[in-house]
Design a protein around this motif. Structure first.
Motif, PDB file in Angstrom:
ATOM      1  N   THR A 102       0.681  -1.771   0.024  1.00 29.81           N
ATOM      2  CA  THR A 102      -0.022   0.314   0.115  1.00 29.81           C
ATOM      3  C   THR A 102       1.343   1.013  -0.099  1.00 29.81           C
ATOM      4  O   THR A 102       0.367   2.291  -0.394  1.00 29.81           O
ATOM      5  CB  THR A 102      -0.874   0.374   1.310  1.00 29.81           C
ATOM      6  N   ALA A 103       1.748   1.368   0.816  1.00 32.04           N
ATOM      7  CA  ALA A 103       2.585   2.162   0.437  1.00 32.04           C
ATOM      8  C   ALA A 103       3.187   2.852  -1.303  1.00 32.04           C
ATOM      9  O   ALA A 103       3.240   3.599  -1.002  1.00 32.04           O
ATOM     10  CB  ALA A 103       4.415   1.861   1.626  1.00 32.04           C
ATOM     11  N   THR A 104       3.517   1.724  -1.400  1.00 27.33           N
ATOM     12  CA  THR A 104       4.351   2.196  -3.071  1.00 27.33           C
ATOM     13  C   THR A 104       2.997   2.781  -3.492  1.00 27.33           C
ATOM     14  O   THR A 104       3.328   3.525  -4.931  1.00 27.33           O
ATOM     15  CB  THR A 104       4.677   0.652  -4.016  1.00 27.33           C
ATOM     16  N   ILE A 105       1.504   1.486  -3.723  1.00 23.21           N
ATOM     17  CA  ILE A 105       0.329   2.692  -4.028  1.00 23.21           C
ATOM     18  C   ILE A 105       0.415   4.042  -4.188  1.00 23.21           C
ATOM     19  O   ILE A 105      -0.431   4.536  -5.165  1.00 23.21           O
ATOM     20  CB  ILE A 105      -0.295   1.524  -4.177  1.00 23.21           C
ATOM     21  N   ALA A 106       0.131   4.404  -2.191  1.00 21.44           N
ATOM     22  CA  ALA A 106      -0.014   5.362  -2.293  1.00 21.44           C
ATOM     23  C   ALA A 106       1.060   6.928  -2.829  1.00 21.44           C
ATOM     24  O   ALA A 106       0.301   7.538  -2.742  1.00 21.44           O
ATOM     25  CB  ALA A 106      -0.178   5.991  -0.521  1.00 21.44           C
TER      26      ALA A 106
END
Length: 183
Positions: A102-106
């Motif tokens: 989720t961090a990369t997506i955000a």
């Protein structure tokens, strides 16, 4: 093949390659920048040629302003378009990201939002660039705005005066048809 229902995405590999290399590289990136850059260079060379000729000072000043407007427009185009094109090419050609990361997506969604905002400010931002750079453009905008605002104000005043001087019956909201009907 199960496809995501969260939004629009490209699943065809051939179309993805066309979209990333032809659409973003050529149609959204290289073509507008090179076309605008060529026009800016031609305008600059034209002004340099005009300086050598014996033209009125006013004409030279206006040509210099036009060249400044075109050069700043091209710089603004490169500044607003390049980040979006580069990021979209990166995004389309990278391996798929795991939904659990989720961090990369955000971070990618944030960068995409910023670059997309920059890309779309190119359309409306040109007006403000010209407004900042050219004195003549500011004068023309001021003249056009005061003329249109003045016309709207005078029309509104005329309309309010004609409405105030009319005599109209007071209606109680009941609409009665007074036509005689044959029996």
């Amino acid at each position: 093949e199960i496809q995501s229902t969260l939004g629009c995405d490209i699943y065809n590999l051939g179309f993805s390659r066309y979209y990333s290399f032809v659409h973003f590289c050529v149609l959204s990136g290289i073509l507008p920048i090179t076309t605008s850059g060529c026009c800016a260079i031609l305008a600059y060379l034209n002004v340099r040629r005009i300086i050598r000729r014996q033209l009125p000072v006013v004409q030279r000043r206006l040509d210099r302003q036009l060249t400044t407007m075109i050069l700043t427009r091209v710089a603004f185009l490169v500044f607003t378009t390049s980040p979006f094109v580069i990021f979209r090419i990166y995004q389309l050609n990278q391996a798929t990201i795991s939904p659990t990361n989720t961090a990369t997506i955000a971070v990618e969604q944030l960068v995409l939002s910023i670059t997309t905002s920059l890309f779309y400010t190119n359309s409306g931002g040109t007006f403000y660039v010209f407004l900042l750079v050219s004195k003549r453009f500011r004068q023309q905008i001021k003249r056009a705005m005061t003329k249109s605002i003045w016309k709207k104000m005078t029309d509104a005043v005329r309309h309010s005066i004609t409405i105030q001087n009319r005599v109209t019956p007071i209606s109680d909201g009941i609409d009665i048809d007074f036509e005689l009907q044959p029996y």
